[in-house]
Design a protein around this motif. Structure first.
Motif, mmCIF file in Angstrom:
data_model
loop_
_atom_site.group_PDB
_atom_site.id
_atom_site.type_symbol
_atom_site.label_atom_id
_atom_site.label_comp_id
_atom_site.label_asym_id
_atom_site.label_seq_id
_atom_site.Cartn_x
_atom_site.Cartn_y
_atom_site.Cartn_z
ATOM 1 N N THR A 47 1.720 1.599 0.950
ATOM 2 C CA THR A 47 2.406 2.596 1.767
ATOM 3 C C THR A 47 3.218 3.507 0.861
ATOM 4 O OG1 THR A 47 4.221 1.026 2.145
ATOM 5 C CG2 THR A 47 2.534 1.190 3.860
ATOM 6 N N GLU A 48 3.578 4.657 1.394
ATOM 7 C CA GLU A 48 4.318 5.652 0.610
ATOM 8 C C GLU A 48 5.751 5.748 1.109
ATOM 9 O OE1 GLU A 48 3.845 10.397 -0.015
ATOM 10 O OE2 GLU A 48 2.122 9.168 -0.637
ATOM 11 N N SER A 49 6.697 5.763 0.190
ATOM 12 C CA SER A 49 8.099 5.915 0.551
ATOM 13 C C SER A 49 8.430 7.400 0.661
ATOM 14 C CB SER A 49 8.991 5.230 -0.488
ATOM 15 O OG SER A 49 8.724 5.722 -1.789
ATOM 16 N N PRO A 50 9.563 7.754 1.284
ATOM 17 C CA PRO A 50 9.905 9.163 1.470
ATOM 18 C C PRO A 50 10.004 9.971 0.183
ATOM 19 C CG PRO A 50 11.237 7.791 2.918
ATOM 20 C CD PRO A 50 10.497 6.858 2.005
ATOM 21 N N ARG B 131 4.178 5.472 -4.235
ATOM 22 C CA ARG B 131 3.238 4.611 -3.518
ATOM 23 C C ARG B 131 3.488 3.164 -3.934
ATOM 24 N NH1 ARG B 131 -0.834 6.702 -0.703
ATOM 25 N NH2 ARG B 131 -2.315 5.006 -1.129
ATOM 26 N N TRP B 132 3.770 2.337 -2.934
ATOM 27 C CA TRP B 132 4.177 0.957 -3.160
ATOM 28 C C TRP B 132 3.081 -0.018 -2.722
ATOM 29 C CZ3 TRP B 132 8.665 -0.784 -5.392
ATOM 30 C CH2 TRP B 132 9.693 0.153 -5.565
ATOM 31 N N LEU B 133 2.785 -0.972 -3.572
ATOM 32 C CA LEU B 133 1.993 -2.131 -3.168
ATOM 33 C C LEU B 133 2.952 -3.190 -2.666
ATOM 34 C CD1 LEU B 133 -0.519 -4.029 -3.077
ATOM 35 C CD2 LEU B 133 0.010 -4.620 -5.472
ATOM 36 N N GLY B 134 2.749 -3.637 -1.437
ATOM 37 C CA GLY B 134 3.552 -4.728 -0.901
ATOM 38 C C GLY B 134 2.748 -6.014 -0.905
ATOM 39 N N LEU B 135 3.305 -7.050 -1.512
ATOM 40 C CA LEU B 135 2.675 -8.369 -1.512
ATOM 41 C C LEU B 135 3.379 -9.232 -0.480
ATOM 42 C CD1 LEU B 135 2.272 -9.048 -5.355
ATOM 43 C CD2 LEU B 135 0.597 -8.089 -3.772
ATOM 44 N N THR B 136 2.649 -9.670 0.516
ATOM 45 C CA THR B 136 3.208 -10.488 1.581
ATOM 46 C C THR B 136 2.258 -11.647 1.863
ATOM 47 O OG1 THR B 136 2.175 -8.995 3.195
ATOM 48 C CG2 THR B 136 4.501 -8.616 2.682
ATOM 49 N N ALA B 137 2.733 -12.593 2.659
ATOM 50 C CA ALA B 137 1.918 -13.737 3.102
ATOM 51 C C ALA B 137 1.325 -14.516 1.924
ATOM 52 C CB ALA B 137 0.811 -13.265 4.044
ATOM 53 N N GLY C 195 -0.012 -1.778 10.129
ATOM 54 C CA GLY C 195 0.495 -1.154 8.909
ATOM 55 C C GLY C 195 -0.009 0.267 8.807
ATOM 56 N N ASP C 196 0.746 1.101 8.082
ATOM 57 C CA ASP C 196 0.402 2.517 7.991
ATOM 58 C C ASP C 196 -0.621 2.831 6.907
ATOM 59 O OD1 ASP C 196 2.165 2.939 10.011
ATOM 60 O OD2 ASP C 196 3.724 3.876 8.784
ATOM 61 N N GLY C 197 -0.874 1.897 6.010
ATOM 62 C CA GLY C 197 -1.790 2.175 4.905
ATOM 63 C C GLY C 197 -2.895 1.161 4.831
ATOM 64 N N PRO C 198 -3.701 1.230 3.767
ATOM 65 C CA PRO C 198 -4.792 0.264 3.600
ATOM 66 C C PRO C 198 -4.255 -1.153 3.415
ATOM 67 C CG PRO C 198 -4.499 1.584 1.613
ATOM 68 C CD PRO C 198 -3.643 2.205 2.665
ATOM 69 N N LEU C 199 -5.036 -2.131 3.876
ATOM 70 C CA LEU C 199 -4.664 -3.533 3.797
ATOM 71 C C LEU C 199 -5.759 -4.323 3.112
ATOM 72 C CD1 LEU C 199 -3.366 -4.102 7.458
ATOM 73 C CD2 LEU C 199 -1.958 -3.786 5.419
ATOM 74 N N ALA C 200 -5.363 -5.388 2.417
ATOM 75 C CA ALA C 200 -6.308 -6.322 1.807
ATOM 76 C C ALA C 200 -5.818 -7.733 2.061
ATOM 77 C CB ALA C 200 -6.441 -6.076 0.304
ATOM 78 N N PHE C 201 -6.742 -8.605 2.491
ATOM 79 C CA PHE C 201 -6.424 -10.009 2.745
ATOM 80 C C PHE C 201 -7.187 -10.851 1.724
ATOM 81 C CE2 PHE C 201 -5.650 -7.676 6.573
ATOM 82 C CZ PHE C 201 -4.459 -8.209 7.041
#
Length: 331
Positions: free
Chosen positions: A245-248, A252-258, A224-230
């Motif tokens: 991550t930052e969009s064009p 700045r977006w927080l993505g929630l996955t997994a 990933g291009d930005g900071p990650l937290a598990f």
């Protein structure tokens, strides 16, 4: 008419088309010759009859009168906004190998997860023409992977490409500060946040999908291009992953996955605690908006996310194009 076919759940904005009759709302145009009409509003109840809120009015429509239900974004969304969000989401889950071809971002991740092993059209000039698909096919063939496209349906409908349509995914979004305030500022369970996943986190997330190669899964989730937290609770009874991550357009977006909870522990607030912890972490890393992805067929999760405060931004669908000699499939 099955509402579930549209992907809509309670809380979504929809257009319902129906046959006019004594038990249905009158035609809003006042056309005495009309045989059908429609209503746009928020879905309140899909158990029958269908109940819709239009402005300050509640309307009821019997199932047997409904001819179609079309899911709409929670707010009007421009195509440019779809592209910018997809940019941020791709940066957060880029696979372990990637390349740009004709406006498409191609991602490979040893075959682990569709998202990390699919091509997504992110630039305005991206088209599924024969030349581009040939180059995409060659790229994936070099990595012994099948070709899988992730098509935002407003940008490139699946019907534009010959092949086998796959899973539809809903991209849900919310204002991060508003969402965090709504769900509560403090988790009700102790949540650990780490910068890398431990073996328990990986075991909970993969559930055997890594095909005996946990290093493949680790490579995908730590890219990933930005900071990650598990995030994890207890012995990985509930987990989640956060990325910023930052969009064009500079957002700045927080993505929630997994996001996952042990089936035997669901209903106890574990998942909500994980979301609270990760949204607080995202705010601390300068994010102002949040997104997550959920398969349209997963109505239980989709309904829960709506209750938290998420709304539909757009949908995309995976598609395996007709490509000669393409190996296997990805799940």
């Amino acid at each position: 008419m099955e509402v579930s076919r549209s992907g809509a759940v309670v809380g979504d904005r929809v257009v319902v088309r129906y046959l006019l009759g004594d038990s249905t709302p009158a035609d809003w145009r006042g056309d005495p010759a009309a045989a059908q009409s429609d209503v746009t509003g928020v879905l309140l109840d899909d158990t029958g009859p269908l109940r819709i809120r239009r402005d300050d009015e509640e309307l009821s429509i019997p199932f047997d009168a409904i001819t179609s239900v079309r899911l709409l974004s929670a707010k009007p969304v421009r195509n440019s906004e779809i592209r910018t969000l997809e940019h941020a989401a791709a940066a957060a889950w880029p696979g372990v190998d990637s390349e740009w071809i004709d406006g498409w971002l191609l991602r490979a991740g040893h075959g682990f997860t569709r998202r990390a092993n699919s091509a997504v059209p992110l630039e305005r000039h991206a088209r599924p023409d024969a030349s581009t698909l040939r180059r995409v096919g060659e790229w994936y063939a070099d990595r012994d992977l099948p070709v899988l496209l992730a098509l935002p349906e407003r940008l490139i409908p699946p019907t534009a490409v010959a092949g086998e349509p796959g899973v539809e995914v809903q991209m849900l979004t919310a204002d991060l500060s508003e969402l965090h305030a709504r769900i509560g500022g403090t988790p009700s369970h102790t949540v650990r946040l780490e910068t890398v996943p431990d073996t328990r986190w990986l075991g909970a997330y993969t559930g055997g999908r890594a095909s005996g190669r946990p290093e493949a899964a680790a490579g995908v989730v730590t890219a990933g291009d930005g900071p990650l937290a598990f995030a994890s609770i207890g012995d990985a009874a509930a987990i989640g992953r956060g990325s910023v991550t930052e969009s064009p357009d500079g957002r700045r977006w927080l993505g929630l996955t997994a996001l996952w909870t042990d089936p035997g522990r669901r209903g106890g607030g574990l998942a909500a605690s994980v979301v609270v912890a990760l949204t607080a972490w995202g705010i601390g890393h300068g994010a102002d908006s949040v997104y997550l992805q959920v398969e349209s067929g997963n109505r239980l999760a989709g309904s829960w996310y709506r209750r938290l405060g998420f709304g539909l931004h757009h949908t995309y669908r995976y598609l395996a194009p007709d490509m000669p000699g393409s190996p296997g499939s990805i799940r």
